[in-house]
Design an enzyme around this catalytic site. Structure first.
Site, short mmCIF file in Angstrom:
data_model
loop_
_atom_site.label_atom_id
_atom_site.label_comp_id
_atom_site.label_asym_id
_atom_site.label_seq_id
_atom_site.Cartn_x
_atom_site.Cartn_y
_atom_site.Cartn_z
N GLY A 1 68.46 38.53 -0.12
CA GLY A 1 67.27 38.63 -0.96
C GLY A 1 67.31 39.86 -1.85
N ILE A 2 66.58 39.78 -2.95
CA ILE A 2 66.47 40.92 -3.87
C ILE A 2 65.01 41.06 -4.33
CG2 ILE A 2 68.83 40.73 -4.75
CD1 ILE A 2 67.58 39.41 -7.33
N ASP B 1 60.77 44.30 -9.09
CA ASP B 1 59.32 44.45 -9.19
C ASP B 1 58.86 44.84 -10.60
OD1 ASP B 1 59.41 43.98 -6.49
OD2 ASP B 1 58.74 45.97 -5.88
N GLY C 1 52.58 43.73 -8.43
CA GLY C 1 53.93 43.99 -8.96
C GLY C 1 55.00 43.04 -8.45
N TYR D 1 58.69 37.81 -6.55
CA TYR D 1 59.12 37.90 -5.14
C TYR D 1 58.15 37.14 -4.23
CZ TYR D 1 60.69 40.39 -0.86
OH TYR D 1 61.17 40.74 0.38
N TYR E 1 56.90 45.87 5.87
CA TYR E 1 57.78 46.85 5.23
C TYR E 1 58.72 47.48 6.28
CZ TYR E 1 55.27 46.45 0.83
OH TYR E 1 54.75 45.98 -0.35
N1 CAA Z 1 46.42 47.69 -6.65
C1 CAA Z 1 45.64 47.85 -7.75
N2 CAA Z 1 46.01 48.60 -8.80
C2 CAA Z 1 47.21 49.21 -8.74
C3 CAA Z 1 48.06 49.11 -7.62
C4 CAA Z 1 47.61 48.31 -6.55
N3 CAA Z 1 48.36 48.13 -5.45
N4 CAA Z 1 49.17 49.81 -7.86
C5 CAA Z 1 49.03 50.36 -9.08
N5 CAA Z 1 47.84 50.02 -9.61
C6 CAA Z 1 47.30 50.39 -10.92
C7 CAA Z 1 47.66 51.81 -11.28
O1 CAA Z 1 46.73 52.69 -10.73
C8 CAA Z 1 47.65 51.75 -12.80
O2 CAA Z 1 46.32 51.80 -13.24
P1 CAA Z 1 45.97 52.49 -14.67
O3 CAA Z 1 46.73 51.70 -15.70
O4 CAA Z 1 44.50 52.31 -14.73
O5 CAA Z 1 46.43 53.89 -14.53
C9 CAA Z 1 48.18 50.33 -13.10
O6 CAA Z 1 47.93 49.57 -11.91
C10 CAA Z 1 49.66 50.31 -13.44
O7 CAA Z 1 50.33 50.80 -12.31
P2 CAA Z 1 51.72 51.50 -12.43
O8 CAA Z 1 51.66 52.59 -13.42
O9 CAA Z 1 52.20 51.83 -11.05
O10 CAA Z 1 52.63 50.35 -13.03
P3 CAA Z 1 54.16 50.43 -13.17
O11 CAA Z 1 54.54 49.39 -14.13
O12 CAA Z 1 54.63 51.81 -13.40
O13 CAA Z 1 54.65 50.05 -11.69
C11 CAA Z 1 55.22 48.66 -9.89
C12 CAA Z 1 54.42 48.79 -11.16
C13 CAA Z 1 56.72 48.85 -10.16
C14 CAA Z 1 55.02 47.24 -9.38
C15 CAA Z 1 54.77 49.70 -8.87
O14 CAA Z 1 53.38 49.63 -8.75
C16 CAA Z 1 55.38 49.44 -7.49
O15 CAA Z 1 56.53 49.74 -7.25
N6 CAA Z 1 54.59 48.92 -6.58
C17 CAA Z 1 55.07 48.58 -5.23
C18 CAA Z 1 55.48 47.13 -5.19
C19 CAA Z 1 55.95 46.78 -3.80
O16 CAA Z 1 55.23 46.88 -2.81
N7 CAA Z 1 57.20 46.33 -3.71
C20 CAA Z 1 57.77 46.03 -2.42
C21 CAA Z 1 59.27 46.20 -2.52
S1 CAA Z 1 60.03 46.09 -0.92
C22 CAA Z 1 59.84 44.48 -0.52
O17 CAA Z 1 59.49 43.65 -1.29
C23 CAA Z 1 60.17 44.11 0.90
C24 CAA Z 1 59.09 43.31 1.47
O18 CAA Z 1 59.21 42.10 1.52
C25 CAA Z 1 57.91 43.98 2.04
P1 NAP Z 2 69.17 44.77 1.50
O1 NAP Z 2 69.62 45.82 2.42
O2 NAP Z 2 69.08 45.03 0.05
O3 NAP Z 2 70.09 43.48 1.74
C1 NAP Z 2 70.01 42.37 0.92
C2 NAP Z 2 71.22 41.50 1.12
O4 NAP Z 2 71.12 40.38 0.25
C3 NAP Z 2 72.52 42.22 0.81
O5 NAP Z 2 73.38 42.13 1.91
C4 NAP Z 2 73.08 41.45 -0.39
O6 NAP Z 2 74.46 41.20 -0.32
C5 NAP Z 2 72.40 40.11 -0.25
N1 NAP Z 2 72.38 39.45 -1.55
C6 NAP Z 2 71.73 39.85 -2.69
N2 NAP Z 2 72.00 39.01 -3.70
C7 NAP Z 2 72.82 38.04 -3.20
C8 NAP Z 2 73.44 36.91 -3.74
N3 NAP Z 2 73.29 36.53 -5.01
N4 NAP Z 2 74.25 36.16 -2.93
C9 NAP Z 2 74.43 36.51 -1.65
N5 NAP Z 2 73.86 37.58 -1.07
C10 NAP Z 2 73.07 38.33 -1.84
O7 NAP Z 2 67.72 44.24 1.91
P2 NAP Z 2 67.02 44.10 3.33
O8 NAP Z 2 65.88 45.01 3.35
O9 NAP Z 2 68.01 44.12 4.42
O10 NAP Z 2 66.43 42.62 3.16
C11 NAP Z 2 66.97 41.49 3.80
C12 NAP Z 2 66.00 40.32 3.62
O11 NAP Z 2 64.76 40.66 4.23
C13 NAP Z 2 65.68 39.99 2.17
O12 NAP Z 2 65.55 38.61 2.01
C14 NAP Z 2 64.34 40.66 1.95
O13 NAP Z 2 63.61 40.05 0.93
C15 NAP Z 2 63.72 40.47 3.31
N6 NAP Z 2 62.64 41.40 3.61
C16 NAP Z 2 62.88 42.73 3.59
C17 NAP Z 2 61.84 43.59 3.91
C18 NAP Z 2 62.00 45.06 3.93
O14 NAP Z 2 60.97 45.74 4.03
N7 NAP Z 2 63.19 45.62 3.82
C19 NAP Z 2 60.59 43.08 4.24
C20 NAP Z 2 60.40 41.71 4.25
C21 NAP Z 2 61.45 40.87 3.95
P3 NAP Z 2 75.59 42.35 -0.54
O15 NAP Z 2 75.71 43.00 0.80
O16 NAP Z 2 76.77 41.64 -0.96
O17 NAP Z 2 75.02 43.28 -1.58
#
Ligand code: CAA
Ligand code: NAP
Length: 247
Positions: free
Chosen positions: A91-92, A95, A150, A154, A186
């Site tokens: 997964g990737i 955001d 964001g 996903y 997370y």
């Molecule tokens: N709820 C409501 N408002 C929010 C908010 C939230 N959660 N987060 C930010 N905002 C607001 C900000 O306050 C800002 O408001 P103003 O414009 O009024 O100042 C506005 O929204 C824009 O926010 P940003 O400046 O942060 O926007 P950005 O474009 O710079 O960033 C983002 C956006 C990249 C999505 C960033 O907010 C971010 O990284 N968020 C986290 C996303 C996240 O949880 N990703 C998980 C990745 S790991 C994963 O996915 C594994 C898994 O399965 C759990």
């Molecule tokens: P990670 O360390 O980034 O690992 C992701 C893996 O996905 C890597 O091994 C990568 O392969 C593989 N991958 C990406 N693109 C691919 C493609 N096109 N074909 C085949 N493999 C590919 O992430 P992680 O945190 O361990 O996440 C693993 C899974 O859990 C993901 O599906 C993610 O969405 C899910 N998840 C993660 C979290 C968290 O908080 N970390 C929470 C909920 C769910 P390579 O090794 O070759 O790069």
């Protein structure tokens, strides 16, 4: 689980590594995909597994591509035997708020997380149906259950993975195959460490358990679901999120 074969997509990633270790510890013959075999990171990963006596057959697969999945599955089956357990873990994230999200950001996340799950599952399914046995485990996310600022791409892909789980579980239930979703909260891997620190700390503050999850905690659940004894659990979505989302 002697002689059972498990294949994990993205087994060299943060959560994947612990799934591989845990399945191996339970006696499975384990295979993993990687996107690029000849790179320093994967070579180092293989060395580390060798040092801890975790044998893993590594195959180069791009889950976005069905032919690539088919080839990877064929290679694993020729080296280890028929695949009994598939963990769709690759997964990737890309955001961004919808307003700023490009079509590429949308499509690439759908391609890897959702289409990748379909491709890998399709590649193992005929064999499982023939043998009337299988365990398919889809690694989704809490954000597929609740949505996340964001993450329209996903969250859509991860919710879609559970759509596959629910539908396929019904189609194959009488064939000895279970299909389940695991939805982690997370977890402390590179994927979460890539979030801006300030935002990450705000997210951690919303987790009732008070910390990020550990990859081992996800692997423990996956290994439980993979067991032969888990045959009555199917079509379900197992939350493992430190209490972040209760429903
Ligand atoms: N709820 C409501 N408002 C929010 C908010 C939230 N959660 N987060 C930010 N905002 C607001 C900000 O306050 C800002 O408001 P103003 O414009 O009024 O100042 C506005 O929204 C824009 O926010 P940003 O400046 O942060 O926007 P950005 O474009 O710079 O960033 C983002 C956006 C990249 C999505 C960033 O907010 C971010 O990284 N968020 C986290 C996303 C996240 O949880 N990703 C998980 C990745 S790991 C994963 O996915 C594994 C898994 O399965 C759990
Ligand atoms: P990670 O360390 O980034 O690992 C992701 C893996 O996905 C890597 O091994 C990568 O392969 C593989 N991958 C990406 N693109 C691919 C493609 N096109 N074909 C085949 N493999 C590919 O992430 P992680 O945190 O361990 O996440 C693993 C899974 O859990 C993901 O599906 C993610 O969405 C899910 N998840 C993660 C979290 C968290 O908080 N970390 C929470 C909920 C769910 P390579 O090794 O070759 O790069």
């Amino acid at each position: 689980m002697k002689d059972r074969v498990a294949m994990v997509s993205g087994g060299a990633g943060g959560i994947g590594t612990e799934i591989v270790r845990s399945l191996h510890a339970q006696g499975y013959k384990v295979a993993s995909t990687c996107t690029v075999m000849e790179c320093a990171r994967v070579q180092q990963w293989k060395k580390e597994r060798e040092l801890e006596h975790v044998e893993v057959v590594m195959v180069e697969v791009d889950v976005r591509n069905y032919e690539s999945c088919l080839k990877g599955v064929e290679e694993v089956e020729s080296r280890l035997g028929p695949i009994d357990v598939l963990v769709n873990n690759a997964g990737i994230t890309k955001d961004g708020v919808m307003k700023k999200m490009s079509p590429e950001q949308w499509q690439s996340v759908i391609d890897v997380n959702l289409t990748g799950t379909w491709n890998m599952t399709k590649a193992v399914l005929d064999g499982m149906l023939e043998r009337q046995y299988g365990r398919i485990i889809n690694i989704s996310s809490v954000n597929g259950q609740k949505g996340q600022f964001g993450q329209v791409n996903y969250a859509a892909a991860k919710a879609g993975m559970h759509g596959i789980t629910m539908s396929l579980a019904q189609e194959v239930a009488r064939k000895g195959i279970t299909v389940n979703t695991v939805s982690p909260g997370y977890i402390g891997t590179d994927m979460v460490m890539a979030i801006d620190e300030e935002i990450r700390n705000k997210i951690i503050a919303t987790i009732p358990v008070g910390r990020l999850g550990k990859p081992e905690e996800i692997a423990r659940l996956v290994t439980f679901l993979a067991a032969e004894e888990s045959g009555f659990m199917t079509g379900a979505d197992f939350s493992i999120n430190g209490g972040m989302y209760t429903h």
